[in-house]
Write an enzyme that holds these catalytic residues in place. Structure first.
Site, PDB file in Angstrom:
ATOM      1  N   GLY A  18       0.789  -1.221   0.000  1.00 16.75           N
ATOM      2  CA  GLY A  18       0.000   0.000   0.000  1.00 16.75           C
ATOM      3  C   GLY A  18       0.822   1.271   0.000  1.00 16.75           C
ATOM      4  O   GLY A  18       0.459   2.259  -0.649  1.00 16.75           O
ATOM      5  N   SER A  19       1.938   1.281   0.713  1.00 17.06           N
ATOM      6  CA  SER A  19       2.742   2.506   0.798  1.00 17.06           C
ATOM      7  C   SER A  19       3.308   2.890  -0.562  1.00 17.06           C
ATOM      8  O   SER A  19       3.271   4.062  -0.961  1.00 17.06           O
ATOM      9  CB  SER A  19       3.876   2.331   1.818  1.00 17.06           C
ATOM     10  OG  SER A  19       3.360   2.226   3.128  1.00 17.06           O
ATOM     11  N   SER A  30      -3.151  -3.504  -0.178  1.00 15.48           N
ATOM     12  CA  SER A  30      -2.037  -4.312   0.300  1.00 15.48           C
ATOM     13  C   SER A  30      -2.534  -5.691   0.701  1.00 15.48           C
ATOM     14  O   SER A  30      -3.496  -5.819   1.465  1.00 15.48           O
ATOM     15  CB  SER A  30      -1.368  -3.627   1.494  1.00 15.48           C
ATOM     16  OG  SER A  30      -0.181  -4.287   1.860  1.00 15.48           O
ATOM     17  N   HIS A  77      -1.476  -8.139   2.642  1.00 13.23           N
ATOM     18  CA  HIS A  77      -1.416  -8.701   3.993  1.00 13.23           C
ATOM     19  C   HIS A  77      -2.534  -8.208   4.904  1.00 13.23           C
ATOM     20  O   HIS A  77      -2.647  -8.659   6.038  1.00 13.23           O
ATOM     21  CB  HIS A  77      -0.041  -8.450   4.629  1.00 13.23           C
ATOM     22  CG  HIS A  77       0.196  -7.057   5.112  1.00 13.23           C
ATOM     23  ND1 HIS A  77       0.196  -6.725   6.453  1.00 13.23           N
ATOM     24  CD2 HIS A  77       0.459  -5.919   4.440  1.00 13.23           C
ATOM     25  CE1 HIS A  77       0.458  -5.443   6.582  1.00 13.23           C
ATOM     26  NE2 HIS A  77       0.622  -4.931   5.383  1.00 13.23           N
ATOM     27  N   THR A  97      11.556  -7.341 -11.336  1.00  9.93           N
ATOM     28  CA  THR A  97      10.915  -8.618 -11.656  1.00  9.93           C
ATOM     29  C   THR A  97       9.733  -8.864 -10.736  1.00  9.93           C
ATOM     30  O   THR A  97       9.864  -8.778  -9.507  1.00  9.93           O
ATOM     31  CB  THR A  97      11.927  -9.770 -11.526  1.00  9.93           C
ATOM     32  OG1 THR A  97      13.028  -9.528 -12.404  1.00  9.93           O
ATOM     33  CG2 THR A  97      11.272 -11.099 -11.870  1.00  9.93           C
ATOM     34  N   CYS A 155       2.480   1.068  11.998  1.00  4.72           N
ATOM     35  CA  CYS A 155       3.621   1.783  11.438  1.00  4.72           C
ATOM     36  C   CYS A 155       4.197   2.800  12.418  1.00  4.72           C
ATOM     37  O   CYS A 155       5.284   3.323  12.206  1.00  4.72           O
ATOM     38  CB  CYS A 155       3.211   2.499  10.146  1.00  4.72           C
ATOM     39  SG  CYS A 155       2.552   1.390   8.899  1.00  4.72           S
TER      40      CYS A 155
END
Length: 395
Positions: A70-71, A199, A201, A237, A324
């Site tokens: 997400g960041s 995101s 997770h 990649t 965070c």
């Protein structure tokens, strides 16, 4: 009893996601940019994942860009909109005071580069008012970025209305939907969303994998230079096993949402009712417009860090705010944004439930929080002053 109640920080990978990830690690390990068969098999898998992700949010596959999370997606969306705006002489951005730091820090960086940022207020109920967003839009506004659901207090914002306002004024609209994707229905077309960050997770996928939705026609600015992967807009990649696991986890979450969401909401409401019975406590944010899993409380007279440590001793994993910013001694910027004073904001607790939570576990959390709060208050000088009348109760 061991209870994991910090799903807003990260979720446990689902068995479906794990099995998918292992399969692609073992069987489809080629580089998607290679021309030989095993590489092309990996490329085909990527496109299959892109279609799966796009379908869940009603987007087109080509509108999905895979990222590290997400960041990164937030950074690329905001920087891209800023570059587009600057080419048109528009360098003003509208956001809110309680966005994730991936948004706020990117905006702060842009301010140093000559952009102007307006942060609209967040009210006591934890909601942004669409009319205040509209009032903040100017002729030189190039972007509005408002999160779909807050990562700390879980309040769900009126995204569709804000998006419609942006369309009316010809302004790009980005939403950080990291907490919302996989947990609430999303339709980027009906919700008037131009860019969306997610995101894996947060919905039982792997860490280090995410995606950015960008409406067709919006030109992205690269934040990672190198190869021509992801149509030349995100070098490196591709993490094929992680991306495939993310797509599998998202499809599973979307397919089960109608079944799991009411159950989790019922457990959350049971938890909220129990915690509200603790004297001088208060829920943070609107009770109705919030994620099904989130219960965020403040308790007078205690420190959130001590509360977390003692709950951990009782087998309960929880948080005092955003993962965070854990370890910071400063009170949550989210709680300050909704009007909580410093002393109260320090005593916060975020509990975010998963679909495997039981009534027995919820009741154990309620009892444990009550016991720990009472214990901490028993030797708190702040609580002593409140009880003696030297200081006034706020909650």
């Amino acid at each position: 009893m061991k209870i994991y109640a910090d799903n807003a920080a990260t979720t446990k990978m689902s068995r479906t996601a794990i099995d998918t990830m292992v399969k692609y690690m073992e069987d489809t390990y080629g580089n998607p940019s290679s021309l030989y068969m095993i590489g092309q098999e990996a490329k085909e898998a990527l496109e299959e994942a892109r279609e799966t992700v796009a379908k869940v949010i009603n987007a087109e596959p080509r509108e999905i860009l895979f990222t590290s999370g997400g960041s990164e997606a937030d950074n690329q969306a905001i920087i891209s909109a800023a570059v587009i705006g600057a080419k048109k002489g528009k360098k003003h951005i509208v956001s809110s005071a309680f966005e994730h730091h991936a948004v706020l820090h990117t905006l702060a960086k842009l301010e140093k580069e000559g952009y102007e940022v307006t942060l609209v207020n967040v009210h006591e109920d934890g909601l942004v008012r669409p009319e205040e967003v509209e009032a903040a839009i100017r002729d030189d506004t190039c972007l509005v970025t408002i999160m779909m659901a807050n990562n700390e207090i879980g309040t769900i914002q009126p995204i569709r209305e804000i998006g419609a306002i942006c369309r009316k004024h010809g302004v790009l609209f980005h939403t950080d939907a990291v907490q919302a994707v996989g947990h609430v229905p999303i339709d980027v077309k009906a919700d008037n969303i131009d860019m969306l960050s997610a995101s894996a997770h947060k919905f039982h996928g792997p860490k280090g994998t995410g995606f950015l939705y960008t409406k067709k026609g919006i030109v992205l600015t690269n934040v990672i230079e190198g190869g021509a992967q992801e149509r030349g807009k995100r070098a490196g990649t591709e993490n094929v096993p992680g991306i495939m696991a993310m797509a599998a986890a998202l499809k599973e979450a979307a397919d089960k949402m109608e079944q799991t969401s009411p159950y989790i909401k019922g457990m959350r409401d049971r938890l909220i009712a129990g915690l509200k019975a603790i004297p001088h406590s208060a829920i943070n944010g609107d009770e109705e417009h919030r994620l099904p899993s989130n219960a965020n409380f403040c308790f007078e007279g205690i420190e959130g860090e001590s509360l977390l440590l003692l709950l951990d001793q009782k087998g309960i994993s929880a948080s005092s705010g955003s993962a965070c910013t854990s370890g910071s001694l400063d009170p949550s910027h989210v709680l300050l944004a909704i009007g909580r004073v410093h002393d109260v904001a320090h005593g916060s607790l975020r509990l975010s439930l998963g679909e495997d939570i039981t009534e027995e576990q919820v009741d154990y959390i309620i009892r444990s929080v009550g016991e720990v709060v009472e214990y901490l208050r028993s030797f708190s000088p702040v609580w002593r002053d409140l009880q003696s009348g030297k200081a006034q109760h706020i909650l």
